[in-house]
Design an enzyme around this catalytic site. Structure first.
Site, PDB file in Angstrom:
ATOM      1  CB  SER A  16       4.043  -7.110  -0.383  1.00 26.23           C
ATOM      2  OG  SER A  16       3.940  -7.264   1.003  1.00 26.23           O
ATOM      3  CG  HIS A  39       2.393  -9.544   4.069  1.00 25.25           C
ATOM      4  ND1 HIS A  39       1.120  -9.998   4.305  1.00 25.25           N
ATOM      5  CD2 HIS A  39       2.265  -8.487   3.245  1.00 25.25           C
ATOM      6  CE1 HIS A  39       0.252  -9.217   3.668  1.00 25.25           C
ATOM      7  NE2 HIS A  39       0.931  -8.296   3.018  1.00 25.25           N
ATOM      8  CB  THR A  88      -0.941  -0.016   1.225  1.00 22.34           C
ATOM      9  OG1 THR A  88      -1.840  -1.114   1.089  1.00 22.34           O
ATOM     10  CG2 THR A  88      -1.730   1.271   1.326  1.00 22.34           C
ATOM     11  CB  CYS A 140      -7.369  -4.948   1.638  1.00 22.87           C
ATOM     12  SG  CYS A 140      -5.753  -5.592   2.031  1.00 22.87           S
ATOM     13  CB  THR A 188      17.373   3.914  10.930  1.00 24.99           C
ATOM     14  OG1 THR A 188      17.935   5.055  11.572  1.00 24.99           O
ATOM     15  CG2 THR A 188      18.222   2.703  11.205  1.00 24.99           C
ATOM     16  CD  GLN A 194      -2.340 -11.402  -3.927  1.00 30.14           C
ATOM     17  OE1 GLN A 194      -1.806 -12.512  -3.899  1.00 30.14           O
ATOM     18  NE2 GLN A 194      -3.007 -10.916  -2.884  1.00 30.14           N
TER      19      GLN A 194
END
Lengths: 395, 376
Positions: free
Chosen positions: B197, B199, B70, B321, B235, B179
């Site tokens: 992404s 995850h 996102t 989502c 950082t 995806q």
């Protein structure tokens, strides 16, 4: 049909007696560069043919090899009839962008019907008929399509991309590059490599005055140069702290840089002796800083009895920057870590040093044993063109 | 437990977790510090980045880490909008995007941008002709996801790129690849910007990246210092980045083999569910096998999901989502309101066993049967 990458040689084609040595070295360098690819090399005095399916990647890699004038995309056909040559030529060039073209026919098989010129005219006419809005131009065409009719096959190639030029690295001896971490010295090294000189590098480390990041920066610069230098650059890391501190303590400030540079030259010359290098190479450019006036260069140079090559001596700073961007060292060079030349810079360094005075100052400190100690204690890093992954257990 | 919601998120790979543990313990220095510990961390950071760059055949400085896809989508779209608004204020997206894309577009509309939605055909493929007509001189960006999160429909990015660049060479092409990565082979060179992404590929949560081709400029959304990447100051999250890098490497191993295996599982489920008159399988020939979407027409999908939940089977309705809303993607493909309201997504992994599939089908039959009775 087979894909071929064609290498056209640069200046080395003018070498007559030792051309085989130059070509063999070039082939070795190409082999090293193409490690991991599937390919086969054939070469003669005219050009080198590399048979491979990975044309794009191979071409990219070859653009990092000195001694190559041009890299062309070629196609090898077994079918030799004039009709098939015509269609193949058309297929190869129909997607290229050009307004004018020329067909050059070379026949190593002289029994092939017709003359080279009539065949070329035939093919040219066929191309003109099939691609709209193009013209023939035999003097300065946008593309020159070369058709080589050989005994059992036909080789066709058109547009090439420029190679790096220069001589194959290692054909012209070894040199020692004084590599500082600034913008100039890596470019000087690159230019020396370009002329066939294999380089090793010397770096003057001055902990704790210089940061370990400065050494890392030099390693990263050497890694870029290694790409051109046959895959590796050895760095002789010399600890310069003691010499530098003795100079600061014992010698008038305005001669600080002069004396430091003289010591660096002495150390470099001794390393050259031990690695069989024939010249020192550095990034000095006339007038850039106080130690780079002609007079300074003379007094500093006097410390050694061997050639000191300064490939950048006549370059403007902007020209050097441009070249460093092109070879990919600029972004590394501008990282903000000071090397031992930029710390302890006196406000008014001498620009007209006196060689006798330099000799006199040299008696104030036992430099001989300091130099000996520095050389004895040096460490040698082998920097490869690809970073070895030290974290493979983690990643 | 039978977990069939891998497209919502994946469990972390134990190997990756181990790497992160070690990184947390052994690499305590800030990669931006110039002390020895910082240098050690910095070297690890760069090795991790280089591994990702090599995997995708891109440059290291083309990678910006973010916290999620996102965020990557925000940086890509708003970053482009702010950088190039003087060239134009027209943006095109598909009807098959992740909800975050639509939220971003809704925001951009409030500050004067014009958004067009490109149609797709019955198979879920982008309507090339429509796309061509939508692109204008002032179109600064087209965003089309690589794989739709609800139906698994995969877009031919290379072809889409060719169409875009032919009409307007200056239009930037972004793709949300969340995806697609780790499921099917993808070339980042087909796009200018890509969101990816961690995850979804058995990596840590809280880390993602944006690929940005080096010739594209974006206006940063966050300002700060201390990083060599102006788009992401601050950082670097070293353990997350290292974990992400490893997860990417593992996910891309044996990709085709895994895809084939999952295809078999997918076929098994489809064959079985096809026997139900009131279950429609929302699968086109462009769907990747990892995502299997069905519409259970005679039962509310939430109810069925909860029933499955109780039996230890985990699937989702719509995507994680946007639960509760009507499925935009199913509506865009099938044009059927009811079908779009009744979707359930079953997502598979190479970790899914055939035993789990058998068990799932049994439990599904049971739950569906008990709920169907109530409707009648």
């Amino acid at each position: 049909m087979k894909r071929v990458v064609i290498i056209k040689y640069g200046e080395l084609s003018t070498k007559s007696d030792n051309i085989n040595f130059f070509l063999k070295t070039l082939k070795n360098n190409v082999d090293k560069k193409l490690e991991g690819f599937n390919y086969e090399i054939k070469y003669d005095h005219g050009r080198m043919l590399i048979f491979t399916e990975d044309v794009l990647q191979v071409k990219n890699k070859l653009q990092e090899v000195f001694g190559i004038h041009e890299i062309c995309d070629g196609y090898l056909y077994e079918e030799r009839s004039l009709e098939s040559i015509k269609t193949n030529v058309l297929n190869i060039i129909k997607d290229l962008e050009f307004n004018t073209f020329k067909i050059t026919v070379k026949r190593s098989d002289k029994n092939y019907m017709g003359t080279s010129i009539t065949i070329a005219t035939d093919i040219g006419a066929y191309v003109l008929k099939n691609i709209p809005n193009i013209k023939v131009d035999v003097t300065s065409p946008d593309i020159n399509v070369i058709v080589e009719i050989r005994l059992n096959e036909v080789l066709i190639y058109a547009k090439g991309i420029p190679g790096l030029g220069g001589y194959p690295v290692s054909t012209l001896g070894k040199g020692l590059l004084m590599l500082s971490g600034g913008i100039d010295s890596p470019v000087a090294g690159y230019l020396a490599i370009k002329r066939g000189v294999k380089i090793e590098a010397v770096y003057f480390d001055s902990p704790p005055h210089t940061s370990p990041m400065a050494l890392k920066k030099v390693e990263d610069l050497a890694r870029v140069l290694a790409k051109y230098n046959g895959g590796e650059v050895k760095i002789h890391v010399v600890c310069f702290t003691k010499i530098q501190e003795e100079i600061i303590k014992n010698i008038p400030k305005n001669y600080l840089i002069t004396m430091m540079r003289r010591m660096m030259y002495r150390i470099s010359a001794l390393i050259c002796g031990s690695i069989n290098a024939h010249a020192i190479i550095n990034g000095e450019s006339i007038g850039q800083v106080a130690s780079q006036t002609l007079k300074s260069m003379q007094v500093i140079n006097e410390a050694v009895k061997m050639p000191v090559l300064r490939p950048l001596c006549t370059y403007d700073k902007l020209e050097i920057i441009e070249l460093s961007k092109k070879i990919g060292t600029y972004d590394i060079s501008i990282r903000p870590y000071e090397d031992c030349c930029t710390i302890f810079v006196p406000e008014h360094p001498v620009i007209n040093p006196d060689v006798n005075l330099a000799h006199e100052y040299e008696t104030l400190v036992d430099f001989d044993s300091l130099v000996y100690e520095a050389i004895k204690g040096r460490t040698i890093l082998h920097i490869k063109d690809h970073k070895e992954n030290n974290f493979s257990d983690l990643l | 437990m039978i977990y069939l919601d891998y497209s919502a998120t994946t469990p972390i790979s134990l190997e990756v977790l181990d790497t992160m543990n070690r990184t947390y313990k052994e690499y305590i220095g800030n990669p931006n510090s110039i002390n020895a510990l910082g240098i050690k961390s910095n070297e690890l950071l760069h090795s991790a980045i280089k591994q990702i760059a090599d995997l995708f055949n891109i440059l290291e400085n083309e990678i910006t880490f973010t916290s999620s896809s996102t965020e990557s989508n925000n940086l890509a779209i708003i970053g482009t909008a702010l950088k190039y608004y003087k060239k134009g204020k027209h943006i095109i997206v598909s009807r098959l995007e992740h909800p975050s894309i639509y939220s971003i577009c809704d925001y951009l509309k409030t500050i004067g941008f014009e958004i067009d939605y490109v149609n797709n055909d019955k198979e879920g493929l982008i309507d090339f002709e429509h796309l061509r007509t939508l692109i204008r001189k002032d179109t600064i960006l087209v965003s089309i996801c690589a794989v739709n999160s609800e139906t698994g429909v995969r877009q031919p990015l290379k072809m889409i790129r060719q169409i875009i660049k032919k009409v307007n060479a200056f239009t930037i092409f972004h793709s949300d690849m969340t995806q697609a990565i780790g499921k099917t082979t993808i070339s980042l060179h087909d796009v200018d910007l890509a969101s990816i992404s961690s995850h979804k590929i058995y990596g840590p949560k809280g880390i993602a990246m944006l690929y940005k081709a080096s010739d594209i400029k974006l206006t940063p959304l966050i300002y700060g210092s201390g990083s060599s990447n102006e788009l992401k100051p601050g950082t670097p999250a070293l353990p997350l980045i290292v974990g992400f890098s490893k997860a990417l490497r593992l996910a891309n191993e044996d990709l085709e083999k895994k895809e084939k295996y999952i295809s078999l599982l997918n076929d098994r489920i489809c064959t079985r569910l096809k026997k139900y008159y009131n279950i429609k399988i929302n699968k086109t020939r462009y769907s990747i096998p990892h995502i299997l979407n069905i519409s259970v027409m005679d039962v509310m999908p939430e109810t069925l999901m909860h029933a499955l939940d109780k039996e230890g089977v985990y699937v989702s309705t719509n995507t994680a989502c946007s639960s509760g809303e009507i499925s935009k993607a199913i509506l865009a493909i099938y044009g059927d309101q009811k079908r779009a309201k009744h979707t359930i997504r079953i997502s598979l992994s190479s970790m899914t066993t055939t035993g789990e599939v058998t068990q799932f089908l049994e439990i599904f039959d049971k739950c569906y049967a008990s709920l169907k009775v109530l409707v009648k």
